[in-house]
Design a protein around this motif. Structure first.
Motif, PDB file in Angstrom:
ATOM      1  N   THR A 217      -5.903  44.217 -26.530  1.00  0.00           N
ATOM      2  CA  THR A 217      -6.508  42.958 -26.070  1.00  0.00           C
ATOM      3  C   THR A 217      -8.027  43.078 -26.033  1.00  0.00           C
ATOM      4  OG1 THR A 217      -4.558  42.511 -24.708  1.00  0.00           O
ATOM      5  CG2 THR A 217      -6.560  41.281 -24.193  1.00  0.00           C
ATOM      6  N   LYS A 218      -8.511  44.229 -25.543  1.00  0.00           N
ATOM      7  CA  LYS A 218      -9.963  44.443 -25.476  1.00  0.00           C
ATOM      8  C   LYS A 218     -10.576  44.475 -26.875  1.00  0.00           C
ATOM      9  CE  LYS A 218     -10.560  46.818 -21.030  1.00  0.00           C
ATOM     10  NZ  LYS A 218      -9.274  46.480 -20.420  1.00  0.00           N
ATOM     11  N   GLU A 219      -9.877  45.088 -27.830  1.00  0.00           N
ATOM     12  CA  GLU A 219     -10.370  45.137 -29.206  1.00  0.00           C
ATOM     13  C   GLU A 219     -10.519  43.734 -29.792  1.00  0.00           C
ATOM     14  OE1 GLU A 219      -9.322  48.861 -31.885  1.00  0.00           O
ATOM     15  OE2 GLU A 219      -7.515  48.118 -30.873  1.00  0.00           O
ATOM     16  N   GLN A 220      -9.543  42.871 -29.537  1.00  0.00           N
ATOM     17  CA  GLN A 220      -9.580  41.508 -30.048  1.00  0.00           C
ATOM     18  C   GLN A 220     -10.763  40.735 -29.457  1.00  0.00           C
ATOM     19  OE1 GLN A 220      -5.701  39.987 -29.064  1.00  0.00           O
ATOM     20  NE2 GLN A 220      -4.664  41.114 -30.701  1.00  0.00           N
ATOM     21  N   ARG A 221     -10.989  40.914 -28.137  1.00  0.00           N
ATOM     22  CA  ARG A 221     -12.114  40.227 -27.497  1.00  0.00           C
ATOM     23  C   ARG A 221     -13.453  40.722 -28.026  1.00  0.00           C
ATOM     24  NH1 ARG A 221     -10.047  40.376 -21.168  1.00  0.00           N
ATOM     25  NH2 ARG A 221      -8.324  38.893 -21.428  1.00  0.00           N
ATOM     26  N   LEU A 222     -13.576  42.042 -28.197  1.00  0.00           N
ATOM     27  CA  LEU A 222     -14.821  42.605 -28.707  1.00  0.00           C
ATOM     28  C   LEU A 222     -15.080  42.170 -30.146  1.00  0.00           C
ATOM     29  CD1 LEU A 222     -14.706  46.230 -27.236  1.00  0.00           C
ATOM     30  CD2 LEU A 222     -16.318  44.423 -26.649  1.00  0.00           C
ATOM     31  N   SER A 223     -14.008  42.093 -30.920  1.00  0.00           N
ATOM     32  CA  SER A 223     -14.145  41.656 -32.305  1.00  0.00           C
ATOM     33  C   SER A 223     -14.677  40.228 -32.366  1.00  0.00           C
ATOM     34  CB  SER A 223     -12.789  41.749 -33.014  1.00  0.00           C
ATOM     35  OG  SER A 223     -12.882  41.285 -34.338  1.00  0.00           O
ATOM     36  N   ALA A 224     -14.155  39.365 -31.468  1.00  0.00           N
ATOM     37  CA  ALA A 224     -14.633  37.978 -31.418  1.00  0.00           C
ATOM     38  C   ALA A 224     -16.096  37.929 -30.996  1.00  0.00           C
ATOM     39  CB  ALA A 224     -13.768  37.173 -30.456  1.00  0.00           C
ATOM     40  N   ASP A 225     -16.476  38.759 -30.029  1.00  0.00           N
ATOM     41  CA  ASP A 225     -17.875  38.792 -29.580  1.00  0.00           C
ATOM     42  C   ASP A 225     -18.804  39.266 -30.698  1.00  0.00           C
ATOM     43  OD1 ASP A 225     -17.147  37.898 -27.085  1.00  0.00           O
ATOM     44  OD2 ASP A 225     -17.056  39.903 -26.186  1.00  0.00           O
ATOM     45  N   ILE A 274     -31.935  39.264 -30.018  1.00  0.00           N
ATOM     46  CA  ILE A 274     -31.887  40.553 -29.302  1.00  0.00           C
ATOM     47  C   ILE A 274     -31.093  40.407 -28.005  1.00  0.00           C
ATOM     48  CG2 ILE A 274     -33.285  42.250 -28.070  1.00  0.00           C
ATOM     49  CD1 ILE A 274     -35.482  41.800 -30.186  1.00  0.00           C
ATOM     50  N   GLY A 275     -31.265  39.264 -27.292  1.00  0.00           N
ATOM     51  CA  GLY A 275     -30.523  39.022 -26.052  1.00  0.00           C
ATOM     52  C   GLY A 275     -29.029  38.937 -26.272  1.00  0.00           C
ATOM     53  N   SER A 276     -28.617  38.322 -27.397  1.00  0.00           N
ATOM     54  CA  SER A 276     -27.182  38.221 -27.686  1.00  0.00           C
ATOM     55  C   SER A 276     -26.572  39.599 -27.905  1.00  0.00           C
ATOM     56  CB  SER A 276     -26.951  37.327 -28.907  1.00  0.00           C
ATOM     57  OG  SER A 276     -27.519  37.904 -30.077  1.00  0.00           O
ATOM     58  N   TYR A 277     -27.320  40.500 -28.548  1.00  0.00           N
ATOM     59  CA  TYR A 277     -26.828  41.863 -28.742  1.00  0.00           C
ATOM     60  C   TYR A 277     -26.746  42.608 -27.404  1.00  0.00           C
ATOM     61  CZ  TYR A 277     -27.058  41.528 -33.815  1.00  0.00           C
ATOM     62  OH  TYR A 277     -26.835  41.167 -35.114  1.00  0.00           O
ATOM     63  N   ALA A 278     -27.742  42.372 -26.566  1.00  0.00           N
ATOM     64  CA  ALA A 278     -27.728  43.028 -25.248  1.00  0.00           C
ATOM     65  C   ALA A 278     -26.528  42.564 -24.419  1.00  0.00           C
ATOM     66  CB  ALA A 278     -29.031  42.724 -24.516  1.00  0.00           C
ATOM     67  N   LYS A 279     -26.200  41.266 -24.537  1.00  0.00           N
ATOM     68  CA  LYS A 279     -25.055  40.725 -23.794  1.00  0.00           C
ATOM     69  C   LYS A 279     -23.749  41.355 -24.251  1.00  0.00           C
ATOM     70  CE  LYS A 279     -22.891  36.329 -22.531  1.00  0.00           C
ATOM     71  NZ  LYS A 279     -22.930  34.840 -22.723  1.00  0.00           N
ATOM     72  N   VAL A 280     -23.589  41.462 -25.575  1.00  0.00           N
ATOM     73  CA  VAL A 280     -22.371  42.091 -26.102  1.00  0.00           C
ATOM     74  C   VAL A 280     -22.334  43.571 -25.741  1.00  0.00           C
ATOM     75  CG1 VAL A 280     -21.096  42.667 -28.205  1.00  0.00           C
ATOM     76  CG2 VAL A 280     -22.147  40.422 -27.957  1.00  0.00           C
ATOM     77  N   GLN A 281     -23.498  44.214 -25.764  1.00  0.00           N
ATOM     78  CA  GLN A 281     -23.550  45.629 -25.395  1.00  0.00           C
ATOM     79  C   GLN A 281     -23.108  45.831 -23.950  1.00  0.00           C
ATOM     80  OE1 GLN A 281     -24.761  48.489 -27.528  1.00  0.00           O
ATOM     81  NE2 GLN A 281     -23.362  49.217 -25.942  1.00  0.00           N
ATOM     82  N   LYS A 282     -23.521  44.907 -23.101  1.00  0.00           N
ATOM     83  CA  LYS A 282     -23.108  44.966 -21.698  1.00  0.00           C
ATOM     84  C   LYS A 282     -21.589  44.819 -21.567  1.00  0.00           C
ATOM     85  CE  LYS A 282     -24.064  42.853 -17.195  1.00  0.00           C
ATOM     86  NZ  LYS A 282     -24.808  41.772 -16.474  1.00  0.00           N
ATOM     87  N   VAL A 284     -19.366  45.553 -23.855  1.00  0.00           N
ATOM     88  CA  VAL A 284     -18.772  46.791 -24.381  1.00  0.00           C
ATOM     89  C   VAL A 284     -18.829  47.896 -23.337  1.00  0.00           C
ATOM     90  CG1 VAL A 284     -19.029  48.619 -26.109  1.00  0.00           C
ATOM     91  CG2 VAL A 284     -19.252  46.222 -26.786  1.00  0.00           C
ATOM     92  N   ASN A 285     -19.977  48.048 -22.689  1.00  0.00           N
ATOM     93  CA  ASN A 285     -20.135  49.105 -21.679  1.00  0.00           C
ATOM     94  C   ASN A 285     -19.164  48.904 -20.513  1.00  0.00           C
ATOM     95  OD1 ASN A 285     -22.167  50.241 -23.201  1.00  0.00           O
ATOM     96  ND2 ASN A 285     -23.829  49.262 -22.054  1.00  0.00           N
ATOM     97  N   GLN A 286     -18.992  47.628 -20.080  1.00  0.00           N
ATOM     98  CA  GLN A 286     -18.067  47.358 -18.985  1.00  0.00           C
ATOM     99  C   GLN A 286     -16.629  47.654 -19.400  1.00  0.00           C
ATOM    100  OE1 GLN A 286     -18.811  46.489 -15.732  1.00  0.00           O
ATOM    101  NE2 GLN A 286     -16.632  46.911 -15.468  1.00  0.00           N
ATOM    102  N   SER A 287     -16.281  47.285 -20.627  1.00  0.00           N
ATOM    103  CA  SER A 287     -14.927  47.563 -21.128  1.00  0.00           C
ATOM    104  C   SER A 287     -14.668  49.059 -21.174  1.00  0.00           C
ATOM    105  CB  SER A 287     -14.735  46.947 -22.513  1.00  0.00           C
ATOM    106  OG  SER A 287     -14.820  45.541 -22.464  1.00  0.00           O
ATOM    107  N   LEU A 288     -15.649  49.805 -21.653  1.00  0.00           N
ATOM    108  CA  LEU A 288     -15.500  51.261 -21.715  1.00  0.00           C
ATOM    109  C   LEU A 288     -15.399  51.871 -20.317  1.00  0.00           C
ATOM    110  CD1 LEU A 288     -18.031  52.079 -24.594  1.00  0.00           C
ATOM    111  CD2 LEU A 288     -15.523  52.086 -24.708  1.00  0.00           C
ATOM    112  N   LYS A 289     -16.128  51.275 -19.378  1.00  0.00           N
ATOM    113  CA  LYS A 289     -16.060  51.745 -17.992  1.00  0.00           C
ATOM    114  C   LYS A 289     -14.667  51.506 -17.410  1.00  0.00           C
ATOM    115  CE  LYS A 289     -18.492  51.272 -13.566  1.00  0.00           C
ATOM    116  NZ  LYS A 289     -19.575  50.542 -12.839  1.00  0.00           N
ATOM    117  N   ASP A 290     -14.092  50.314 -17.676  1.00  0.00           N
ATOM    118  CA  ASP A 290     -12.732  50.000 -17.203  1.00  0.00           C
ATOM    119  C   ASP A 290     -11.711  50.931 -17.849  1.00  0.00           C
ATOM    120  OD1 ASP A 290     -13.828  47.966 -15.730  1.00  0.00           O
ATOM    121  OD2 ASP A 290     -13.330  46.399 -17.191  1.00  0.00           O
ATOM    122  N   ILE A 291     -11.901  51.183 -19.144  1.00  0.00           N
ATOM    123  CA  ILE A 291     -10.978  52.076 -19.861  1.00  0.00           C
ATOM    124  C   ILE A 291     -11.038  53.482 -19.277  1.00  0.00           C
ATOM    125  CG2 ILE A 291     -10.543  53.187 -22.088  1.00  0.00           C
ATOM    126  CD1 ILE A 291     -11.605  50.570 -23.387  1.00  0.00           C
TER     127      ILE A 291
END
Length: 642
Positions: A217-225, A274-282, A284-291
């Motif tokens: 599920t996380k992969e699908q969401r990240l792919s969309a982002d 640049i802000g859009s990339y920072a948002k997606v990076q955030k 990703v970091n939260q998803s990795l933290k949850d994982i």
């Protein structure tokens, strides 16, 4: 016509119909109004008849019914005598059935005398100014077994149901026979087929499977982002816009504003990207933290699975806290259950003060204010003072109970009890109890009690063919103290067992030797328990010197065997979860690599465009200053920041 022979005509006939309307004159009224006296006499007669014929039996049945509700067992009252004139009630021979042993009474009271208040009765309230309690006995034989009723406590009151579920769960966790498990290891047991005890029961494997599903599920969401981020085409467009800016026009006063406007808009679009990339990076970091958190939980469950499988294989634990819970856990739980039961009953029958709603203000015209004195107010029930002074062949009980009521706010006083008792023939000595209950606002009960000396017989800590460890006879002491509220509990339980006579034995000679050694080294046993926290999340800390003694006596004998079996359990568990774990590791690595690679690559291109923009802007500003030869030369073009 002859007048002498004429018949006499009645006067009312002569006077006509009007004569019938004349009323007979009544005499003067007497001092007694018979019309009011007769009903009063009838009411008094009815009250007297009820008092003589029904009042005693009504009070008797009421006491039996209410008492049965409180203790959930049959309560019998021998006799009730009332004095209507003096408002006195005498209750004799109250017997309270022991739920655990219905052939006996848990408590028997020879006599209770009540003195009620007339002014409270006239207000429809039941206020006892003084009660005397005499002839108290415990564990008396009944003429016939008493009836035991199911526990009827409103589960909606407070958190009673949730607490019982927690205690039931704790009871299962405390199950076990540490002596029997030790006997199994020393006797060659607990070395069966590990795989049979593992198959389909591993919580760690279930957790890894759940993580695997969640990762998809996380992969699908990240792919969309990632798809929503600026594409290569968008980046090329930014680069084209940068190339198309006519920087040489910056030196021309007329054309400079257009150049600055184009450069400013380009910078804003670059920053937005640049802000859009920072948002997606955030994200990703939260998803990795949850994982990572879920992964650590799964790893921790491996150790829990090892313990669970070890328990199913009757592999003994050498952890002292676990040993203490197996030995004395149920004894602690019994006391906690009783404390919760009586706290819930107090909460039901002694509710705290209710919050008053703000009065509705109604506009009124001018008028006159009057003040009235506040009359004495009573709660519906109030036992002001009960004196206990009992001396029987069993022993003595002395003390007092004050201000038992259904509404402490009406009395403004706490409910308190202080009791001391001593029953030498029954080996129950130096009993003390102090209770304070405050339900005026936030309900709270403080209890402190002890039994200074009592006899414990045939207390089996292990009773099986493999291992027998019984306290045949012991002199014991028990303390119980704490604070109870509807939400929380803070309890301390301390028991001591002294002058112990043990009964130990086992089939295996080595086991028998270990049990005898433990008994020999422990002439005194201790139990110390702290129970704290919310009723729905209680924490149990149970300690006993017997747990330490068992650990010390058997560790050298069975530690190596236990570790060998546990190593086999761990290896088999890791084998079972290896595939799920490997798949999870691969998915996590893919998410980290793919997401970070895409983000970093695109962000580098964006940063490159931004750097070029800044560089060309500075160069163009410098060149523009050199070209300016008119009076506007002093214009600080550099101040027009982008």
């Amino acid at each position: 016509m002859d007048e002498e022979n004429t018949p006499e005509i009645p006067a009312d006939v002569v006077k006509g119909p009007k004569a019938k309307k004349e009323k007979k004159k009544k005499g003067p009224k007497g001092p007694i109004r018979t019309g009011a006296v007769v009903p009063f006499i009838l009411i008094v007669a009815a009250i007297v008849a009820f008092n003589i014929l029904l009042l005693d039996s009504t009070i008797k049945k009421s006491l039996e019914f209410i008492g049965g509700k409180v203790i959930n067992a049959e309560v019998n009252v021998g006799d009730v005598n009332t004095s209507f004139k003096a408002l006195k009630i005498s209750v004799k021979d109250m017997q309270f059935t022991d739920r655990k042993n219905p052939a006996y009474n848990k408590l028997q009271i020879g006599e209770i005398d009540f003195q009620l208040l007339w002014d409270a009765i006239l207000r429809g309230k039941f206020v006892i100014s003084l009660a005397n309690v005499k002839d108290i006995m415990v564990n008396t034989k009944r003429t016939s077994p008493g009836e035991v009723y199911p526990v009827e406590i409103d589960e909606k009151t407070g958190n009673y149901k949730a607490t019982q579920e927690l205690l039931d769960k704790a009871e299962k966790e405390f199950e076990g026979n540490v002596f029997g498990d030790i006997a199994g290891v020393l006797g060659g047991g607990s070395t069966g087929d590990v795989s049979k005890n593992i198959e389909g029961s591993l919580e760690s494997k279930k957790k890894f499977d759940a993580i695997q599903t969640g990762l998809k599920t996380k992969e699908q969401r990240l792919s969309a982002d990632l798809k929503a981020l600026p594409s290569a085409k968008d980046i090329n467009n930014l680069q084209t816009r940068l190339k198309n800016i006519r920087w040489n026009d910056l030196g021309n006063i007329a054309k400079a504003p257009k150049v600055l406007k184009e450069a400013d808009q380009l910078k804003k679009d670059i920053d937005k990207a640049i802000g859009s990339y920072a948002k997606v990076q955030k994200t990703v970091n939260q998803s990795l933290k949850d994982i990572d958190r879920d992964y650590k939980e799964a790893q921790a469950l491996v150790n829990k699975d090892i313990q669970s499988v070890s328990k199913r294989m009757n592999l003994p634990t050498l952890d002292q806290a676990s040993i203490a819970k197996m030995l004395f856990g149920n004894e602690v739980l019994d006391k906690v259950r009783a404390a919760k039961k009586y706290q819930t009953m107090a909460q039901k029958y002694m509710p705290p003060k209710k919050e008053k709603k703000a009065p509705v203000k109604i506009a009124r015209k001018s008028g006159r204010d009057y003040q009235f004195g506040k009359p004495n107010s009573y709660p519906m029930f109030w036992l002001k003072l009960a004196k206990i002074n009992s001396k029987t062949e069993q022993g003595t009980v002395a003390g007092k109970i004050e201000n038992v009521t259904n509404d402490q706010n009406a009395t403004g006083r706490l409910t308190t009890a202080q009791v001391k008792a001593d029953f030498p023939p029954m080996n129950l000595r130096k009993i003390e109890a102090n209770i304070k209950i405050d339900h005026r606002s936030d309900p709270k009960a403080m209890v402190d009690g002890k039994v200074g000396e009592f006899i414990v017989e045939n207390k089996a800590l292990s009773k099986s063919d493999d291992a027998r460890f019984i306290l045949k006879k012991s002199q014991a002491e028990a303390h119980f103290s704490g604070t109870l509220t509807p939400e929380r509990a803070d309890l301390k339980i301390n028991n001591w067992f002294r002058k112990i006579k043990y009964d130990t034995g086992a089939k295996n000679a080595a086991v028998a030797e270990v049990l005898a050694d433990v008994a020999k080294k422990n002439s005194t046993l201790t139990l110390d328990a702290d129970v704290k926290g919310k009723w729905t999340a209680l924490k149990f800390e149970i300690k006993s010197n017997l747990a330490a003694a068992i650990n010390n006596s058997v560790r050298s004998l069975i530690q190596e065997k236990i570790e060998k079996v546990q190593a086999k359990i761990k290896a088999d568990i890791e084998k079972q979860i290896a595939q799920s774990k490997a798949q999870v590791d691969a998915q996590i690595a893919k998410i980290k690599n793919d997401a970070n690679a895409q983000i970093n690559k695109a962000k580098q291109e964006i940063d490159k465009v931004k750097a070029q923009l800044n560089s060309q802007k500075k160069k163009a500003e410098k060149d523009a200053k050199k070209k300016l030869t008119n009076p506007l030369k002093k214009l600080k073009i550099k101040g027009l920041k982008l």
